[in-house]
Design an enzyme around this catalytic site. Structure first.
Site, PDB file in Angstrom:
ATOM      1  N   LYS A   1       0.614  -0.912  -0.657  1.00  0.00           N
ATOM      2  CA  LYS A   1      -0.129   0.354   0.295  1.00  0.00           C
ATOM      3  C   LYS A   1       0.865   1.076  -0.186  1.00  0.00           C
ATOM      4  O   LYS A   1       1.938   1.337   0.485  1.00  0.00           O
ATOM      5  CB  LYS A   1      -0.524   0.018   1.412  1.00  0.00           C
TER       6      LYS A   1
ATOM      7  N   ASP B   1     -13.213   4.594  10.373  1.00  0.00           N
ATOM      8  CA  ASP B   1     -13.814   4.449   8.851  1.00  0.00           C
ATOM      9  C   ASP B   1     -14.646   3.384   8.460  1.00  0.00           C
ATOM     10  O   ASP B   1     -14.160   2.314   7.277  1.00  0.00           O
ATOM     11  CB  ASP B   1     -12.431   5.001   7.945  1.00  0.00           C
TER      12      ASP B   1
END
Length: 608
Positions: free
Chosen positions: A54, A145
């Protein structure tokens, strides 16, 4: 996007075959989130094991860089089966990449778009998600989130991914990240900041999206109430993950039990067990007045009075945070009057007020109970409007004063708060039964009984409803499910005998087979007294006598209680003897005379 999604239009800054940090060979860019590209790669040092890299979408964005650094520090220290593992942080071309386990499977977003999940599967996912959130919260971290994109489902396991919005609990300065509608509103953020309840809100919204169900679906009503509590305003929402997790597990248990009919008893952490059987008379042998004032064959209604239910329902477990709870655990008394005397010596608190209110209800003093509830609500202050215990006790008071419709609203409020608990459903089942709403009552009673066979009051409620519908065999079958270990096993056995031999409320008469079954059951039933057995025996013999008069000798199968063969003459002899035995139980001369008259009326007439 979560791991395993289809690639977006952009392919990021790394190309297929590119080697990162001399170790990770890029295969493809398969996702792009708000703060980073996500690549699938192979670890050359681990025999080509698939990993996920990532990186940053905006490599020159200071805030994004800080966020990635924070994410890497946090994730490398975390270890939980439902959290994706990050095990390395590397640099390549002046950019940092997190190296994570590759989780193969669709995101819950993909699952939702494919049609969603059954309630049980969605709740099973929620148990794992909440377990991960509880782990984070205990580390002083907020996820912030929660959304279907950030949960990957692989087999029976789900994992949280993408920790780009993670923050420390109590942080009111860092940039707020998240995705509406999963993120709480601006007003809550302004007044409370991001809290554990914000993560809970995200789970609730996600559950709502994953499941399409109605209140008529097995467990659907409880599921909808669970979701509503998780997504309601801040003050009424679950206060923390363990509280929500208990209710999720309770609703999941209900859904599974309704699906397969297999009980899954679990001790409640918020309601104490009640030893009271909520039944008016079916569990008892007919009283002598059944013969001295009428006939014993007709079955009683069996519904307990609202006041009896008010003192027989389970009560909330004392709040361990209340300063008087340790003392209250030591207070015992044989009757409400002496209990109230002991409670009066304790310093005041919410729990003392609740205990006093229940004692006043048991003593039949609703006015004093209302006074103590008002005191408890003063102690609670603004929290009284959101405290389910206050609503529960107000419901008990309403029942005691026969305000059943009002009690429904109060118990319904408790149900919204504690969707996974059985006690509110038992209370609502009784209210519906009393208000002549048998289908609603049966639904609530069934939800309780299928989960826990020790809630025998629910079995009796179901049996009463079946009887009112003329379903004698179904009523007996439910009572036969009461386990041998139950305190009320004998009560259920007595009720089964009465139901088999009695006349139903609608006028239905027992068949010969029903009467024979009642006699057979009674013959092997061990009761607390000979008097009880004799009254049951007389009731069964009366039903057999009526049947033989209508259908002739031999119409009823033989047995020790009824004779072999079962004949009019034999039953007359047996009934005469039974009435004379009952006469010896009489408390007044008038009762004795009535029973002797019955014996004389049924005796076989002789020419001599």
């Amino acid at each position: 996007m979560g791991f395993g999604e289809e690639p977006p239009g952009s392919v990021g800054g790394l190309g297929p075959g590119e080697l990162v940090a001399g170790q990770y060979e890029v295969s493809t860019c398969f996702a792009r989130g708000a703060f980073g590209y996500v690549y699938l790669a192979r670890d050359r040092n681990l025999d080509g094991k698939q990993v996920v890299l990532k990186g940053l979408t905006r490599p020159h964005d200071t805030a994004a860089i800080k966020l990635a650094e924070h994410e890497s520090r946090v994730l490398t220290a975390l270890e939980h089966p439902n959290i994706v593992r990050i095990f390395n942080v590397v640099s390549h071309d002046r950019q940092r990449y997190l190296v994570m386990d590759h989780v193969d499977g669709p995101s819950l977003r993909t699952v939702r778009e494919a049609g969603g999940l059954p309630i049980a599967d969605a709740l099973a996912c929620a148990v794992q998600i909440l377990g991960a959130l509880d782990y984070l919260h205990r580390q002083g971290l907020l996820y912030c989130d929660m959304k279907p994109d950030n949960v990957i489902r692989t087999g029976d396991t789900v994992k949280l991914i993408d920790f780009g919005a993670i923050r420390r609990a109590g942080d009111r300065e860092s940039m707020v990240l998240g995705t509406p509608p999963y993120l709480v509103g601006h007003t809550e953020i302004r007044e409370h900041g991001l809290t554990e309840r914000a993560d809970i809100h995200g789970v609730g919204v996600m559950l709502d999206e994953l499941v399409e169900c109605g209140a008529d679906d097995p467990g659907g009503e409880s599921f909808r109430r669970l979701v509503a509590r998780a997504t309601t305003d801040y003050d009424r929402r679950f206060a923390d993950v363990p509280e929500m997790l208990r209710q999720v597990r309770g609703v999941l248990r209900e859904v599974r039990c309704l699906a397969d009919g297999r009980p899954r008893p679990v001790r409640s952490e918020v309601f104490a067990e009640s030893a009271v059987l909520l039944d008016e008379s079916l569990s008892l042998a007919p009283p002598l007045t059944a013969w001295t004032l009428g006939g014993s064959a007709a079955l009683p209604d069996g519904r307990p009075s609202p006041a009896a239910v008010a003192t027989g329902l389970p009560v909330p477990v004392p709040d361990p945070a209340d300063p008087r709870t340790p003392l209250l655990r030591t207070v015992r008394a044989p009757d409400p009057a002496r209990l109230l005397t002991k409670l009066a010596a304790l310093p005041g608190s919410v729990e003392v007020d609740f205990h006093q209110a229940r004692a006043h209800l048991e003593a039949g003093d609703g006015h004093a109970a209302a006074h103590r509830l008002a005191s408890a609500e003063r102690h609670l202050g603004w929290r009284a409007h959101h405290d389910w215990r206050a609503a529960w006790h107000r419901g008990l008071l309403a029942l005691a004063e026969h305000r059943v419709s009002e009690a429904v609203d109060l118990f319904d409020d408790v149900y919204r708060s504690k969707a996974g608990e059985l006690a509110p459903k038992l209370a609502l089942g009784f209210c519906a039964e009393h208000l002549e709403r048998p289908a609603t009552a049966a639904r609530f009673y069934q939800a309780v009984w299928v989960c826990d066979r020790l809630y025998v009051s629910a079995a009796f409620g179901l049996a009463r409803i079946r009887l009112r519908a003329g379903e004698r065999a179904a009523a007996v079958a439910i009572l036969d499910e009461v386990p041998d270990i139950s305190l009320h096993r004998h009560a259920a056995a007595v009720a089964a005998v009465r139901i088999l031999a009695g006349h139903l409320p609608g006028g239905g008469y027992p068949s010969a087979e029903d009467i024979a079954a009642a006699a057979e059951r009674l013959q092997v039933l061990t009761l607390d007294s000979e008097e009880t057995w004799q009254r049951l025996a007389a009731a069964v013999q009366e039903s057999a006598f009526t049947h033989v008069l209508d259908h002739g000798d031999g119409a009823v199968p033989p047995g020790p209680l009824l004779g072999d063969p079962v004949s009019e003459r034999g039953l007359r002899d047996r009934l005469e003897e039974s009435y004379r035995v009952l006469a010896r139980q009489a408390r007044t001369a008038d009762e004795h005379d009535v029973l002797i008259d019955r014996a004389n009326a049924v005796r076989v007439r002789s020419l001599w």
